[in-house]
Scaffold this motif. Structure first.
Motif, PDB file in Angstrom:
ATOM      1  N   GLY A  27       0.821  -1.208   0.000  1.00 16.30           N
ATOM      2  CA  GLY A  27       0.000   0.000   0.000  1.00 16.30           C
ATOM      3  C   GLY A  27       0.853   1.255   0.000  1.00 16.30           C
ATOM      4  N   ILE A  28       0.155   2.377   0.006  1.00 17.61           N
ATOM      5  CA  ILE A  28       0.817   3.686   0.010  1.00 17.61           C
ATOM      6  C   ILE A  28       0.177   4.547   1.087  1.00 17.61           C
ATOM      7  N   LYS A  29       0.979   5.334   1.747  1.00 21.73           N
ATOM      8  CA  LYS A  29       0.490   6.182   2.828  1.00 21.73           C
ATOM      9  C   LYS A  29       0.062   7.531   2.250  1.00 21.73           C
ATOM     10  N   LEU A  30      -1.245   7.802   2.292  1.00 25.58           N
ATOM     11  CA  LEU A  30      -1.779   9.048   1.740  1.00 25.58           C
ATOM     12  C   LEU A  30      -2.591   9.861   2.747  1.00 25.58           C
ATOM     13  N   LYS A  31      -3.093   9.212   3.796  1.00 23.17           N
ATOM     14  CA  LYS A  31      -3.985   9.905   4.742  1.00 23.17           C
ATOM     15  C   LYS A  31      -3.369  11.156   5.343  1.00 23.17           C
ATOM     16  N   ASP A  32      -2.062  11.127   5.594  1.00 25.94           N
ATOM     17  CA  ASP A  32      -1.432  12.276   6.238  1.00 25.94           C
ATOM     18  C   ASP A  32      -1.290  13.478   5.297  1.00 25.94           C
ATOM     19  N   LEU A  33      -1.635  13.303   4.020  1.00 26.33           N
ATOM     20  CA  LEU A  33      -1.577  14.418   3.070  1.00 26.33           C
ATOM     21  C   LEU A  33      -2.867  15.232   3.043  1.00 26.33           C
TER      22      LEU A  33
ATOM     23  N   ARG B 269       7.990  10.757  -4.287  1.00 27.66           N
ATOM     24  CA  ARG B 269       8.836   9.836  -3.529  1.00 27.66           C
ATOM     25  C   ARG B 269       8.050   8.623  -3.042  1.00 27.66           C
ATOM     26  N   ARG B 270       6.837   8.840  -2.539  1.00 33.72           N
ATOM     27  CA  ARG B 270       6.044   7.727  -2.012  1.00 33.72           C
ATOM     28  C   ARG B 270       5.604   6.763  -3.115  1.00 33.72           C
TER      29      ARG B 270
END
Length: 130
Positions: A62-68, A82-83
């Protein structure tokens, strides 16, 4: 101690990419797919799965997007490149991710890029709400 003759006779096994074909438009499984079409599905799935949200996947998927969410869109663009690269290059069938193009909207960022796989280049796009 591991005997050396076992290590010397080691052969890397490359498994086929054959998987179920997911018809996203009708949200159903239809038959099987392989190689480049299977890679398109794999890329779509990993980029649309929030990292650490689903117990079925380990921490590498997966990819971390919530913090954006709520962040400045232009800072999000720098972080997204980068992600996306880190997420996709974890798959050994993907050799490069390049040619990023960002389109900033009112509440989202559209990212277009190219993915180089062992089966050929695949153009991709991801729409991220920020």
């Amino acid at each position: 101690m591991i005997p050396l003759n076992i290590i010397q006779n080691y052969k890397k096994i490359i498994y086929p990419t054959k998987t179920y074909y997911w018809d996203r438009e009708n949200n159903r499984i239809i038959g099987m797919t392989d190689e480049q079409e299977a890679m398109k599905q794999a890329i779509y799935k990993v980029l649309n799965t929030e990292k650490f949200d689903y117990l079925i996947y380990n921490g590498n998927y997966g990819i971390k997007l919530k913090d954006l969410f709520g962040r400045d869109k232009y800072i999000a663009c720098a972080v997204l490149e980068r992600r996306i690269k880190d997420t996709l290059l974890f798959d050994d069938r993907i050799t490069d991710v390049y040619d990023f193009d960002f389109s900033v909207g009112k509440n989202s960022v559209l990212v277009k890029f190219s993915v180089v796989t062992v089966f050929g280049d695949i153009p991709q796009e991801v729409n991220v709400n920020v």
